[in-house]
Design an enzyme around this catalytic site. Structure first.
Site, mmCIF file in Angstrom:
data_model
loop_
_atom_site.group_PDB
_atom_site.id
_atom_site.type_symbol
_atom_site.label_atom_id
_atom_site.label_comp_id
_atom_site.label_asym_id
_atom_site.label_seq_id
_atom_site.Cartn_x
_atom_site.Cartn_y
_atom_site.Cartn_z
ATOM 1 N N TYR A 93 39.226 29.504 28.917
ATOM 2 C CA TYR A 93 39.590 30.506 29.929
ATOM 3 C C TYR A 93 40.373 31.606 29.228
ATOM 4 C CZ TYR A 93 41.422 31.840 34.595
ATOM 5 O OH TYR A 93 41.752 32.503 35.738
ATOM 6 N N ARG A 146 34.242 44.431 36.287
ATOM 7 C CA ARG A 146 35.657 44.493 35.874
ATOM 8 C C ARG A 146 36.064 43.130 35.371
ATOM 9 N NH1 ARG A 146 40.059 42.070 38.518
ATOM 10 N NH2 ARG A 146 39.656 40.911 36.656
ATOM 11 N N LYS A 164 35.435 30.021 35.025
ATOM 12 C CA LYS A 164 36.068 29.644 36.300
ATOM 13 C C LYS A 164 35.499 28.308 36.786
ATOM 14 C CE LYS A 164 38.637 33.386 37.198
ATOM 15 N NZ LYS A 164 40.019 33.493 37.668
ATOM 16 N N GLU A 235 34.204 37.179 41.980
ATOM 17 C CA GLU A 235 35.076 37.242 40.811
ATOM 18 C C GLU A 235 34.817 38.505 40.000
ATOM 19 O OE1 GLU A 235 37.348 34.603 40.132
ATOM 20 O OE2 GLU A 235 38.151 36.132 38.798
ATOM 21 N N ASP A 236 35.872 39.206 39.703
ATOM 22 C CA ASP A 236 35.830 40.344 38.776
ATOM 23 C C ASP A 236 34.815 41.424 39.142
ATOM 24 O OD1 ASP A 236 37.868 38.964 37.650
ATOM 25 O OD2 ASP A 236 37.006 38.797 35.647
ATOM 26 N N ASP A 258 38.709 36.049 44.552
ATOM 27 C CA ASP A 258 39.752 35.409 43.751
ATOM 28 C C ASP A 258 40.782 36.420 43.246
ATOM 29 O OD1 ASP A 258 40.920 33.296 42.291
ATOM 30 O OD2 ASP A 258 39.819 33.881 40.506
ATOM 31 N N ASP A 259 40.321 37.592 42.844
ATOM 32 C CA ASP A 259 41.245 38.580 42.268
ATOM 33 C C ASP A 259 42.177 39.152 43.327
ATOM 34 O OD1 ASP A 259 40.105 38.625 39.517
ATOM 35 O OD2 ASP A 259 38.331 39.114 40.692
ATOM 36 N N ASN A 397 45.212 40.386 32.160
ATOM 37 C CA ASN A 397 44.498 39.560 31.183
ATOM 38 C C ASN A 397 43.487 40.404 30.422
ATOM 39 O OD1 ASN A 397 45.681 37.079 32.084
ATOM 40 N ND2 ASN A 397 44.358 37.187 33.871
HETATM 41 N N1 LIG Z 1 46.939 36.664 36.411
HETATM 42 C C1 LIG Z 1 45.951 36.596 37.273
HETATM 43 O O1 LIG Z 1 45.715 35.566 37.907
HETATM 44 C C2 LIG Z 1 45.101 37.788 37.505
HETATM 45 C C3 LIG Z 1 45.181 38.856 36.685
HETATM 46 N N2 LIG Z 1 44.411 39.948 36.925
HETATM 47 C C4 LIG Z 1 44.499 41.035 35.966
HETATM 48 O O2 LIG Z 1 45.091 42.155 36.568
HETATM 49 C C5 LIG Z 1 44.539 43.333 36.016
HETATM 50 C C6 LIG Z 1 44.125 44.247 37.142
HETATM 51 O O3 LIG Z 1 43.131 43.629 37.928
HETATM 52 P P1 LIG Z 1 42.604 44.357 39.246
HETATM 53 O O4 LIG Z 1 43.705 44.684 40.149
HETATM 54 O O5 LIG Z 1 41.499 43.545 39.775
HETATM 55 O O6 LIG Z 1 42.008 45.685 38.572
HETATM 56 P P2 LIG Z 1 41.812 47.085 39.251
HETATM 57 O O7 LIG Z 1 40.968 47.873 38.351
HETATM 58 O O8 LIG Z 1 41.378 46.882 40.659
HETATM 59 O O9 LIG Z 1 43.288 47.690 39.279
HETATM 60 C C7 LIG Z 1 43.987 48.216 38.191
HETATM 61 C C8 LIG Z 1 44.950 49.243 38.735
HETATM 62 O O10 LIG Z 1 45.887 49.641 37.762
HETATM 63 C C9 LIG Z 1 46.041 51.047 37.825
HETATM 64 N N3 LIG Z 1 46.613 51.484 36.559
HETATM 65 C C10 LIG Z 1 46.050 51.518 35.349
HETATM 66 N N4 LIG Z 1 46.935 51.940 34.441
HETATM 67 C C11 LIG Z 1 48.083 52.167 35.072
HETATM 68 C C12 LIG Z 1 49.366 52.598 34.666
HETATM 69 N N5 LIG Z 1 49.620 52.877 33.397
HETATM 70 N N6 LIG Z 1 50.324 52.725 35.590
HETATM 71 C C13 LIG Z 1 50.078 52.435 36.873
HETATM 72 N N7 LIG Z 1 48.885 52.013 37.322
HETATM 73 C C14 LIG Z 1 47.897 51.872 36.438
HETATM 74 C C15 LIG Z 1 44.629 51.527 38.129
HETATM 75 O O11 LIG Z 1 44.629 52.849 38.609
HETATM 76 C C16 LIG Z 1 44.254 50.520 39.204
HETATM 77 O O12 LIG Z 1 44.792 50.873 40.449
HETATM 78 C C17 LIG Z 1 43.423 42.891 35.098
HETATM 79 O O13 LIG Z 1 43.869 42.931 33.775
HETATM 80 C C18 LIG Z 1 43.150 41.472 35.484
HETATM 81 O O14 LIG Z 1 42.763 40.687 34.392
HETATM 82 C C19 LIG Z 1 43.569 40.035 37.986
HETATM 83 C C20 LIG Z 1 43.438 38.976 38.824
HETATM 84 C C21 LIG Z 1 44.153 37.748 38.606
HETATM 85 C C1 LIG Z 2 42.570 35.647 36.179
HETATM 86 C C2 LIG Z 2 41.629 36.574 36.736
HETATM 87 O O1 LIG Z 2 40.970 36.273 37.707
HETATM 88 C C3 LIG Z 2 41.488 37.886 36.160
HETATM 89 O O2 LIG Z 2 42.226 38.234 35.232
HETATM 90 O O3 LIG Z 2 40.627 38.623 36.617
HETATM 91 MG MG LIG Z 3 39.336 37.555 37.964
#
Ligand SMILES: NC(=O)C1=CN([C@@H]2O[C@H](COP(=O)(O)OP(=O)(O)OC[C@H]3O[C@@H](n4cnc5c(N)ncnc54)[C@H](O)[C@@H]3O)[C@@H](O)[C@H]2O)C=CC1
Ligand SMILES: CC(=O)C(=O)O
Ligand SMILES: [Mg+2]
Length: 536
Positions: A93, A146, A164, A235-236, A258-259, A397
């Site tokens: 993962y 994404r 996953k 997912e993603d 999930d996200d 991530n």
């Molecule tokens: N730890 C976990 O369980 C999870 C982690 N993630 C991670 O979170 C990140 C974002 O995922 P999503 O929200 O789905 O992506 P997304 O693309 O929907 O959102 C990213 C957001 O960040 C904003 N952004 C980018 N650079 C920025 C900055 N410098 N300052 C302020 N805002 C900024 C973008 O405009 C956008 O609104 C990814 O890296 C993903 O891997 C996502 C889901 C679960």
């Molecule tokens: C963990 C997860 O779902 C993500 O980074 O998109």
């Molecule tokens: Mg995800």
């Protein structure tokens, strides 16, 4: 299960035990001569597998090795993964799955999961007949747009559905035959991939609008027809599609994103737990979110019912949550908003991120940007000026995209940060003190939700289920973990976490009238008996 013999038996990953076949089995199934003399048990096989794994010189080589172990001997793979989760989860993962997706077409060996592309239009239900398992309960689908914080990886995103799925089995106890990873290959806008000779997906730009939606509609409908007991995990997907698809299907179909929802629940759990450490009241907390995408929006939208359930009015709850995007704090005087973010725009002067921290003084800072270093030293130091224990959650991530590293968070706060990150960081020593950074990842949520939905056969998946999952997860953090500032339980207990979440999901499903047949009274035992335990 079809009874196999000889080489076919050794080639079947679900039935193969390799050197663990006993003398009688070797006789009975035509295996004599096909295996070396010694009969070994699964523990000894694990030793060999771990030895081979540890000899690999890079994580991607370890990923490839583990994947081929899964293809050879499913039970040995899952037994080893469950028994060595700390070591193996980061290889199957995040972060390694990110690298594996980037290199997917180059390290590809054998098909896994199910691929759907635009040429399948009108025939998706019938081609699903080609899937060789009949009792599918979990469908993890991505369109690859994404992948983690890595952007559009097209069909290479299949790696994430596969990853996953492995967690559903190892962490949630879902039977491997019940899981179906899916790649909905609608093309890619990643020019480099399209021009890569080895790229395996449809080498054309992504479908959009009606062409896209109608294909997803057909897929969702086909799953209902072919696997009526299955849950669909989106997912993603790119943010707009993620919300549009969730809104489109969640009231009709057993599905979740999930996200948006899984991430919201794991983050809420971390916030609940943090207040046990800081001894601040949950209802007093101010939460600041950096990013306005799927994850951050989902968190804000789940924080609302959590705050309201704890006694705050909607207006007060909303005032506790602020968003910061690339332009700075999201304020009401702006001309343009994303519709879901508008309710959280505050009457406040337009200020940048650092000024927003200074002015609002949040207790909890959450990053969901996908951007490495988005939490600067100044930002973290400011958090530590007015918080004795600043809560810093860097969700992005893989590791290369984290808003800040564990070491940075601890150093910049003189070891006072309560820190969690989406991808794992190793333990870190600052002076005398050893820090064990927690992993804030939806992996703590979706396996338990899936198990609970399978156990209850709930018709739909509701926000109450994610709220309860967050509470259950938070309550499972032990006093000794609180003592060392951990906001999540140790990964070694993740199956117990999933079990407890699943039991709570069954209860919610019953309360919400989403269950057709009465469930056994003793839900604890019932759910436990459903959990897959890989052994011979
Ligand atoms: N730890 C976990 O369980 C999870 C982690 N993630 C991670 O979170 C990140 C974002 O995922 P999503 O929200 O789905 O992506 P997304 O693309 O929907 O959102 C990213 C957001 O960040 C904003 N952004 C980018 N650079 C920025 C900055 N410098 N300052 C302020 N805002 C900024 C973008 O405009 C956008 O609104 C990814 O890296 C993903 O891997 C996502 C889901 C679960
Ligand atoms: C963990 C997860 O779902 C993500 O980074 O998109
Ligand atoms: Mg995800």
């Amino acid at each position: 299960m079809k009874l196999l013999r000889g080489k076919s038996l050794l080639d079947d990953p679900a039935q193969n035990k390799s050197t663990a076949f006993s003398r009688e089995e070797r006789n009975q199934f035509g295996l004599r001569g096909l295996l070396p003399y010694k009969v070994t048990d699964i523990k000894t096989q694990q030793e060999r597998a771990l030895g081979n794994l540890r000899r690999k010189s890079s994580d991607i080589e370890k990923y490839i090795f583990l994947n081929s172990l899964l293809e050879r001997n499913q039970r040995l793979f899952y037994r080893t993964m469950i028994d060595h989760l700390d070591e193996i989860m980061p290889l199957v993962y995040t972060p390694t799955v990110g690298e594996a997706c980037k290199q997917f077409a180059h390290i590809y060996r054998k098909p896994q999961g199910f691929y759907i592309n635009p040429e399948d239009r009108g025939e998706i239900a019938s081609i699903l007949d080609n899937w060789y398992e009949t009792d599918v309960r979990i469908v993890v689908v991505t369109d690859g747009e994404r992948i983690l914080g890595l952007g559009d990886l097209g069909a290479n995103g299949m790696g994430i559905s596969i990853g996953k799925t492995a967690l559903y089995v190892a962490c949630g106890g879902i039977h491997p035959t019940q899981c179906l990873p899916v790649m909905l290959d609608v093309g890619t806008n990643n020019q480099t991939l399209r021009e890569d000779l080895l790229y395996l997906g449809c080498p054309h730009p992504r479908l959009t609008e009606h062409a896209y939606l109608s294909l997803v509609d057909e897929f969702v409908q086909a799953i209902q027809t072919k696997f009526p007991n299955a849950l669909i995990q989106f997912e993603d997907f790119q943010s707009q599609n993620a919300f549009d698809l969730l809104d489109r299907y969640r009231k009709q179909v057993r599905c979740f994103n999930d996200d948006i929802q899984g991430t919201a629940a794991v983050t809420l759990a971390g916030i609940y737990t943090s207040s046990r450490i800081t001894r601040k009241s949950f209802t007093d907390l101010k939460i600041m979110l950096l990013g306005t995408g799927s994850a951050a929006t989902g968190i804000a939208e789940l924080m609302m019912p959590a705050f309201c359930a704890a006694g705050l009015s909607e207006d007060v709850a909303r005032s506790r949550i602020s968003f910061v995007d690339r332009q700075g704090l999201v304020v009401s005087s702006r001309e343009h908003f994303k519709p879901r973010i508008r309710p959280f725009a505050h009457d406040h002067a337009s200020v940048n991120f650092l000024e927003a921290i200074e002015s609002i003084q949040p207790d909890v800072l959450i990053g969901a940007t996908g951007v490495a270093g988005a939490f600067s030293e100044t930002a973290i130091r400011k958090m530590a000026q007015f918080n004795e224990r600043p809560v810093i959650i860097a969700l992005s991530n893989p590791t290369s995209h984290t808003e800040c590293t564990a070491e940075e968070a601890y150093r910049w706060t003189d070891g006072r940060a309560i820190f969690a990150s989406g991808s794992p960081f190793p333990s870190f020593r600052l002076g005398e003190k050893l820090f064990k950074p927690a992993q804030g990842n939806n992996a703590y949520i979706f396996p338990g939700v899936g198990l609970g939905v399978i156990a209850s056969r709930a018709r739909l998946i509701t926000d109450s289920m994610f709220l309860i999952a967050a509470r259950v997860l938070a309550n499972m953090v032990l006093p000794e973990e609180i003592e060392v500032g951990a906001i999540y339980p140790s990964l070694s207990r993740i199956r117990s976490v999933s079990h407890a979440i699943a039991v709570a999901i069954c209860q919610v499903a019953q309360q919400e009238g989403l269950v057709d047949d009465a469930l056994p009274q003793d839900l604890t035992t019932y759910v436990r008996t459903l959990m897959y335990e890989p052994n011979y």
